[in-house]
Design a protein around this motif. Structure first.
Motif, mmCIF file in Angstrom:
data_model
loop_
_atom_site.group_PDB
_atom_site.id
_atom_site.type_symbol
_atom_site.label_atom_id
_atom_site.label_comp_id
_atom_site.label_asym_id
_atom_site.label_seq_id
_atom_site.Cartn_x
_atom_site.Cartn_y
_atom_site.Cartn_z
ATOM 1 N N PHE B 84 0.860 -1.183 0.000
ATOM 2 C CA PHE B 84 0.000 0.000 0.000
ATOM 3 C C PHE B 84 0.893 1.229 0.000
ATOM 4 O O PHE B 84 1.761 1.342 0.858
ATOM 5 C CB PHE B 84 -0.869 0.019 1.260
ATOM 6 N N PRO B 85 0.692 2.142 -0.918
ATOM 7 C CA PRO B 85 1.577 3.307 -0.961
ATOM 8 C C PRO B 85 1.495 4.176 0.293
ATOM 9 O O PRO B 85 2.442 4.864 0.627
ATOM 10 C CB PRO B 85 1.089 4.101 -2.169
ATOM 11 N N THR B 86 0.367 4.147 0.982
ATOM 12 C CA THR B 86 0.214 5.038 2.134
ATOM 13 C C THR B 86 0.138 4.317 3.470
ATOM 14 O O THR B 86 -0.081 4.957 4.488
ATOM 15 C CB THR B 86 -1.047 5.901 1.973
ATOM 16 N N ARG B 87 0.292 3.030 3.470
ATOM 17 C CA ARG B 87 0.274 2.316 4.752
ATOM 18 C C ARG B 87 1.591 1.562 4.904
ATOM 19 O O ARG B 87 2.003 0.843 4.011
ATOM 20 C CB ARG B 87 -0.853 1.292 4.767
ATOM 21 N N LEU B 88 2.214 1.734 6.040
ATOM 22 C CA LEU B 88 3.530 1.132 6.210
ATOM 23 C C LEU B 88 3.439 -0.338 6.580
ATOM 24 O O LEU B 88 4.203 -1.157 6.101
ATOM 25 C CB LEU B 88 4.314 1.880 7.291
ATOM 26 N N ALA B 89 2.497 -0.680 7.431
ATOM 27 C CA ALA B 89 2.549 -2.014 8.030
ATOM 28 C C ALA B 89 1.851 -3.073 7.189
ATOM 29 O O ALA B 89 2.098 -4.252 7.371
ATOM 30 C CB ALA B 89 1.936 -1.980 9.422
ATOM 31 N N HIS B 90 0.962 -2.665 6.275
ATOM 32 C CA HIS B 90 0.157 -3.670 5.587
ATOM 33 C C HIS B 90 0.746 -4.100 4.253
ATOM 34 O O HIS B 90 1.277 -3.285 3.495
ATOM 35 C CB HIS B 90 -1.257 -3.139 5.371
ATOM 36 N N ILE B 91 0.659 -5.388 3.979
ATOM 37 C CA ILE B 91 1.198 -5.973 2.744
ATOM 38 C C ILE B 91 0.160 -6.959 2.221
ATOM 39 O O ILE B 91 -0.479 -7.672 3.000
ATOM 40 C CB ILE B 91 2.508 -6.735 3.069
ATOM 41 N N LEU B 92 0.002 -6.969 0.903
ATOM 42 C CA LEU B 92 -0.922 -7.930 0.293
ATOM 43 C C LEU B 92 -0.137 -9.035 -0.392
ATOM 44 O O LEU B 92 0.929 -8.792 -0.955
ATOM 45 C CB LEU B 92 -1.774 -7.234 -0.761
ATOM 46 N N SER B 93 -0.681 -10.237 -0.331
ATOM 47 C CA SER B 93 -0.047 -11.312 -1.073
ATOM 48 C C SER B 93 -1.124 -12.213 -1.651
ATOM 49 O O SER B 93 -2.207 -12.357 -1.075
ATOM 50 C CB SER B 93 0.876 -12.117 -0.158
ATOM 51 N N ALA B 94 -0.809 -12.805 -2.795
ATOM 52 C CA ALA B 94 -1.763 -13.713 -3.414
ATOM 53 C C ALA B 94 -1.045 -14.987 -3.819
ATOM 54 O O ALA B 94 0.131 -14.946 -4.200
ATOM 55 C CB ALA B 94 -2.386 -13.057 -4.637
ATOM 56 N N ALA B 95 -1.774 -16.108 -3.720
ATOM 57 C CA ALA B 95 -1.163 -17.398 -4.012
ATOM 58 C C ALA B 95 -1.821 -18.041 -5.231
ATOM 59 O O ALA B 95 -2.824 -17.553 -5.759
ATOM 60 C CB ALA B 95 -1.260 -18.308 -2.797
ATOM 61 N N SER B 106 3.823 -5.286 11.625
ATOM 62 C CA SER B 106 4.219 -4.972 12.990
ATOM 63 C C SER B 106 3.935 -6.138 13.935
ATOM 64 O O SER B 106 4.678 -6.361 14.882
ATOM 65 C CB SER B 106 3.522 -3.703 13.473
ATOM 66 N N THR B 107 2.853 -6.875 13.648
ATOM 67 C CA THR B 107 2.579 -8.053 14.486
ATOM 68 C C THR B 107 3.046 -9.338 13.805
ATOM 69 O O THR B 107 3.017 -10.402 14.409
ATOM 70 C CB THR B 107 1.078 -8.177 14.778
ATOM 71 N N LYS B 108 3.462 -9.219 12.537
ATOM 72 C CA LYS B 108 3.916 -10.356 11.743
ATOM 73 C C LYS B 108 2.822 -11.415 11.599
ATOM 74 O O LYS B 108 3.078 -12.606 11.656
ATOM 75 C CB LYS B 108 5.181 -10.972 12.343
ATOM 76 N N LYS B 109 1.593 -10.968 11.509
ATOM 77 C CA LYS B 109 0.480 -11.913 11.420
ATOM 78 C C LYS B 109 -0.397 -11.577 10.226
ATOM 79 O O LYS B 109 -0.445 -10.443 9.767
ATOM 80 C CB LYS B 109 -0.363 -11.832 12.690
ATOM 81 N N CYS B 110 -1.160 -12.596 9.793
ATOM 82 C CA CYS B 110 -2.128 -12.387 8.725
ATOM 83 C C CYS B 110 -3.380 -11.770 9.345
ATOM 84 O O CYS B 110 -3.951 -12.326 10.292
ATOM 85 C CB CYS B 110 -2.441 -13.719 8.075
ATOM 86 N N VAL B 111 -3.793 -10.630 8.855
ATOM 87 C CA VAL B 111 -4.951 -9.949 9.439
ATOM 88 C C VAL B 111 -6.233 -10.554 8.875
ATOM 89 O O VAL B 111 -7.158 -10.880 9.614
ATOM 90 C CB VAL B 111 -4.901 -8.438 9.155
ATOM 91 N N SER B 112 -6.270 -10.673 7.566
ATOM 92 C CA SER B 112 -7.478 -11.239 6.980
ATOM 93 C C SER B 112 -7.129 -11.889 5.648
ATOM 94 O O SER B 112 -6.093 -11.605 5.057
ATOM 95 C CB SER B 112 -8.536 -10.160 6.778
ATOM 96 N N SER B 113 -8.018 -12.759 5.198
ATOM 97 C CA SER B 113 -7.764 -13.417 3.921
ATOM 98 C C SER B 113 -9.088 -13.621 3.201
ATOM 99 O O SER B 113 -10.160 -13.614 3.815
ATOM 100 C CB SER B 113 -7.060 -14.752 4.139
ATOM 101 N N VAL B 114 -8.980 -13.784 1.910
ATOM 102 C CA VAL B 114 -10.183 -14.000 1.126
ATOM 103 C C VAL B 114 -9.812 -14.853 -0.086
ATOM 104 O O VAL B 114 -8.709 -14.727 -0.627
ATOM 105 C CB VAL B 114 -10.802 -12.637 0.716
ATOM 106 N N VAL B 115 -10.697 -15.787 -0.438
ATOM 107 C CA VAL B 115 -10.458 -16.554 -1.660
ATOM 108 C C VAL B 115 -11.051 -15.737 -2.802
ATOM 109 O O VAL B 115 -12.262 -15.603 -2.923
ATOM 110 C CB VAL B 115 -11.097 -17.957 -1.574
ATOM 111 N N ALA B 116 -10.172 -15.179 -3.609
ATOM 112 C CA ALA B 116 -10.600 -14.149 -4.548
ATOM 113 C C ALA B 116 -10.947 -14.701 -5.919
ATOM 114 O O ALA B 116 -11.882 -14.240 -6.545
ATOM 115 C CB ALA B 116 -9.508 -13.085 -4.674
#
Lengths: 550, 453
Positions: B84-95, B106-116
């Motif tokens: 995210f250009p404006t958020r430091l801690a959040h990262i998106l990943s897709a498999a 910051s917590t090194k945890k997955c916050v939420s997920s969705v089968v897209a």
């Protein structure tokens, strides 16, 4: 119109750097520490003469290979200039002034006269210790000039804070003592005894017996390298790293008894004086002397090097005192003493004042104005002088003699403004501990002791070798290297030398060119012979497709 | 202290320090430390600084522990990483299984997920505000996902666009509500339209990577399968330039500080930095990888970039230097497909084949966390010292040394031999032919086949 009104309004206002802001409703800062907007503060430029002192070299001339690098060098030089300017400006902060003594015949002024006309603190610095049982005495001041160590030849060793006259320890080692030396701080000192060198702590408890260093006559300590150097009666010069207790180098000088030793404080090179009149310069990395200087026609009495590491003074049995310039190894001046007088021990003060002893007399002369008959200060000790040492950061000279120790005041001898990061006469215990750790971390390796400091130099030799290697590889585009001779220090850039150096480079290029030609010819020859061999066969129409030599 | 004695007529001035001027007044004060820059009082200043620089360099290698943690959770290999250009801690990943996860660093945890998506997720990018992100997948859908401040992804897509073709990559405009997708053609989408506003095509081959310029916001660079890189202006109707290289480009990253500079990660094991004003010659060639370079991402400062290698390592390059400044590997890390440089310039993320996202420090020996001012000053000082003495042989040797896996070490030597023999051969050919017949060709020009306008 509006603008001028505005300015008038501003002039009327009182200049106030920290002006109150409107009180912040959210409870923020009530004052803003910003300068008023229209106020420009310009600093007066430092005069050129003062800047000259602090500049460490000339500016680079010409251009680098690329614009990028030229700019890089320019930017770097700007920083150097800024450093010089800051140093020049910080002169203001060095508040203490160098001492001095002015009058018609200053050599007639005795210590009593000085005592009468000086303040109480200075009076305290003039004192005698009458120790007539165990003399003659050797002495040593710590690097910050606060503590004093004296060692009598018959075994009496005492360490004390000479300014408060507080005794640290007083012991009798029950052996001959030939020299005493403080180690990096006032917590430990080394004593060269009859057979071995011992290390004691400041309570007089023996910590180590250094059997590596036997029959030591003189001791020197290199504080930045943590090296204890000893010269022995058997002609050995030993370097011992006191931080790890390992002998770094043991050199057999093959010069006989070594009882004259001095250290260059700027380069950590040991100067040994020999009975042949030669002064030899040693580093722990070479088994041979790095340099030898024939100073006197007879045996050497003493050697001393001044605090800037430039001047060396020697005295010999030929009743001469000579001063040398160590940059060129050139004699600057010499003084012949009259028949009955033979100059003995020597020491330089921080400000370059030279003290010379002869028998029980100490003559002190100002830098580069030595006159044996009219010294700056003349002092007569009780007995034969055995050791001389100026106290760092004080106008004091310590004299060890047959009947003990005396401390005299020599105005203008010491550096008035000390640097607390290097040596601090007023350091507290915690500061001392802190400094010790830093000193150990920044310990310079003994391999870095060289006659000409290598760290700051450009390694042209290796660059040239690498360029030569590169030239050998045919598949690389030949590199253009311009080893244009730079104007070096005095003497090195005479016209003939420049031509010589240039010729060396030209010769290399020539050699490379010759190599090229030879190789081409070899290949040519090969092709020719191959073609020649073929000629034995019948000529055919296919001959025109043959490879021809160029 | 100056006094005049009348009897013998001399004036005397002796150095006499008042201890009160040099000692601190109370115990709460700091100690006084007068300084004197006079050179003779500082013997071996240079030698000691060198020693300090040496120690600092050694310590840097001792503390070089870049790996922070692995972000576990994906059940298939990582396909895309996005920030995210404006958020430091959040990262998106897709498999590859179509799942999108949002991680909190910051917590090194997955916050939420969705089968897209059904099947692979090909592209992922977020909107500048961070309120939603766009994904495109194998099922030929483009989906918009809402994303809360805390990082909760909306369970259902905000919007779904059904498309005729499968898009390989998606990227959002820096300022306006425009995004581009690439596949058989490069399509520009705007606002709420369900059809692309503009569709570009040059040649037959499909494109697999597209990136918006962050400064010249209408400029788009796309990499196609026919070994080309194309530059488009989304305001115009046709492409601006097309550069054909000898090998395929896998990824492109625009320099965030210099509008006209981009770096292309190429299949020939190298990266090339180009200036869009002159594509006939790269401004720099970055070598060191020993297999295809899969991804590249610039640091927000524009001074460095990170690359993902098919040789199971992540390398960090100084943008103006030809060789990498650092290499990150672990025993278990497989082919690295994606990398990200976080927006605070402190961390690097790498997504690799074995379903794991790894979090690294951007500076291997950097101390994380709050530092006290003195500590900070000390670090700054050592930085300057290291820089000053960096070219000294001993220091350079220590600072450059990396313990790399056997495979990389040996392969690197092999590459060096190959290169040397090629050069030798070329020089021999030059030697045995007419002068000028085999010209010297710059390394930065060799890979360029053609530039079309």
């Amino acid at each position: 119109m509006e603008l001028s009104k505005k300015n008038e309004g501003q002039e009327k206002q009182k200049i106030n750097y920290f002006f109150p802001k409107e009180p912040d409703k959210r409870g923020g800062a009530k004052f803003s520490f910003s300068r008023r907007p229209n106020e420009n503060v310009t600093e007066k430029p430092v005069p050129e003469e003062r800047m000259k002192k602090w500049r460490k070299g000339d500016k680079a001339k010409g251009f680098a290979k690329t614009y990028f690098h030229t700019n890089k060098i320019r930017a770097r030089e700007e920083i150097f200039e800024k450093v010089a300017e800051k140093s020049a400006r910080s002169e203001l902060l060095c508040v203490e002034e160098t001492g001095g003594l002015e009058g018609d015949k200053t050599y007639e002024i005795t210590q009593n006269d000085i005592k009468e006309s000086s303040d109480e603190a200075t009076q305290q610095k003039i004192f005698d210790l009458r120790l007539d049982k165990f003399g003659p005495y050797r002495l040593d001041y710590t690097r910050n000039g606060r503590h004093l160590l004296i060692g009598g030849a018959k075994g009496h060793v005492a360490a004390f804070d000479w300014q408060t006259k507080r005794l640290h320890c007083e012991i009798n080692v029950m052996e001959t003592v030939s020299d005493v030396k403080w180690l990096h701080q006032e917590t430990m000192f080394a004593v060269a005894q009859k057979k071995w060198v011992y290390i004691y702590d400041n309570q007089g408890i023996e910590i180590h017996c250094l059997k590596h260093l036997d029959m030591a006559l003189r001791l020197e300590f290199l504080p930045y390298h943590f090296l204890l150097c000893s010269s022995s009666a058997k002609g050995y010069l030993s370097y011992l790293d006191v931080s790890i207790g390992k002998e770094v180098a043991g050199i057999c000088t093959k010069q006989g008894r070594l009882d004259v030793m001095a250290v260059n404080p700027q380069s950590a090179i040991v100067h040994l004086g020999h009975p042949t009149g030669v002064v030899s310069l040693w580093t722990p990395n070479m088994k041979e002397p790095a340099a030898k200087v024939l100073c006197h026609a007879s045996a050497l009495r003493d050697v001393a090097v001044d605090a800037s590491g430039i001047y060396m003074a020697t005295t010999g049995m030929d009743r001469r005192l000579k001063i040398f310039d160590l940059r060129m190894y050139k004699e600057l001046s010499r003084f012949q003493y009259i028949r009955r007088h033979c100059p003995g021990l020597l020491d330089f003060s921080q400000k370059g004042i030279l003290a010379v002893s002869r028998d029980n007399v100490v003559e002190i002369s100002l830098p580069r104005s030595h006159k044996p008959d009219k010294p700056y200060i003349y002092h007569r000790a009780d007995r034969l002088v055995a050791d001389l040492m100026f106290c760092p950061y004080e106008d004091v000279l310590g004299i060890g003699h047959g009947w003990g120790f005396s401390s005299i005041v020599v105005p203008g001898a010491g550096e008035p403004n000390y640097d607390a990061m290097e040596a601090n006469p007023f350091q507290s215990r915690s500061q001392r501990k802190q400094t010790e750790v830093h000193m150990l971390l920044d310990k310079v390796r003994p391999e870095m002791i060289t006659l000409d400091g290598q760290i700051g130099q450009v390694d042209v030799k290796t660059a040239q070798e690498a360029a030569e290697e590169r030239l050998k590889k045919k598949y690389l585009k030949p590199d253009k290297v311009d080893f244009t001779p730079k104007n070096k220090m005095k003497g090195a850039s005479s016209a003939s030398k420049i031509v010589q150096r240039k010729k060396g480079v030209q010769e290399q290029h020539l050699r490379a060119a010759v190599r090229e030609i030879v190789r081409t010819k070899q290949v040519e020859g090969k092709l020719n012979t191959r073609n020649k061999n073929r000629k034995d066969l019948e000529p055919s129409a296919l001959d025109r497709l043959k490879k021809k030599s160029v | 202290m100056a006094t005049v004695c009348k009897k013998k007529n001399f004036s005397l001035k002796v150095l006499s320090r008042n201890p009160d001027n040099y000692k601190r007044e109370t115990k709460l004060d700091i100690h006084r430390a007068p300084q004197n820059p006079e050179a003779y009082l500082h013997p071996f200043a240079l030698d000691r600084e060198y020693q300090r620089a040496l120690n600092a360099t050694k310590l840097e290698r001792v503390f070089a522990k870049p790996f922070l943690c692995g972000l576990e959770g994906h059940k298939d290999s990582i396909e895309v990483l996005a920030k995210f250009p404006t958020r430091l801690a959040h990262i998106l990943s897709a498999a590859s299984d179509g799942e999108i996860r949002l991680w909190d660093l910051s917590t090194k945890k997955c916050v939420s997920s969705v089968v897209a998506h059904h099947g692979l997720v090909h592209g992922l990018c977020s909107h500048r505000t961070g309120q939603y992100f766009i994904s495109c997948g194998q099922d030929a859908n483009i989906k918009f996902w809402g994303c809360s401040e805390e990082g909760q992804i909306s369970p259902d897509p905000l919007k779904t666009l059904l498309t005729k073709q499968v898009y390989q990559c998606v990227d959002h405009h820096e300022k306006e509500d425009i995004f581009v997708t690439c596949g058989q053609s490069l399509d520009v989408w705007i606002g709420d339209r369900s059809q692309p506003l503009q569709s570009y095509k040059w040649g037959l081959d499909s494109m697999h990577y597209v990136r918006f310029n962050r400064i010249e916001t209408h400029l788009v660079a796309a990499a196609a399968d026919d070994r080309s890189i194309m530059l488009y202006d989304t305001r115009g109707s046709s492409a601006v330039q097309k550069l054909i290289m000898k090998m395929k480009t896998n990824a492109i990253s625009w320099n965030p500080m210099q509008a006209f500079v981009f770096t292309a990660a190429c299949d020939d094991y190298n990266l090339y930095t180009y200036d869009v004003r002159n594509l006939r010659m790269a401004t720099n060639k970055h070598e060191d990888h020993i297999a295809a370079v899969m991804d590249v991402d610039y640091a927000p400062t524009g001074k460095e970039f990170v690359t993902a290698g098919y040789d199971k390592c992540v390398r960090i390059f100084n943008a103006v230097e030809g060789h990498s400044r650092d290499i990150y590997t672990t025993k278990r890390m497989q082919r690295v497909n994606h990398v990200l440089w976080s927006m605070d310039n402190k961390y690097i993320l790498s997504g690799s084949d074995e379903m794991s996202i790894r979090l690294w420090k951007a500076k291997a020996s950097e101390k994380l966390g709050v530092m006290k001012p003195r500590e900070k000053t000390a670090f700054n000082t050592t930085e300057v010292l290291k820089k000053t003495f960096k070219d000294y042989p001993e220091i350079r040797r220590i600072s450059r040394h990396r313990h790399v896996p056997k495979m990389i070490y040996h392969h690197k030597q092999e590459m060096r031999d190959i290169k040397e023999s090629q050069k030798r051969k070329e020089s021999n050919r030059r030697f045995h032919s007419k002068p000028g017949a085999v010209p010297f060709q710059p390394e930065r020009k060799k890979q360029v086949v053609e530039v079309k306008d």
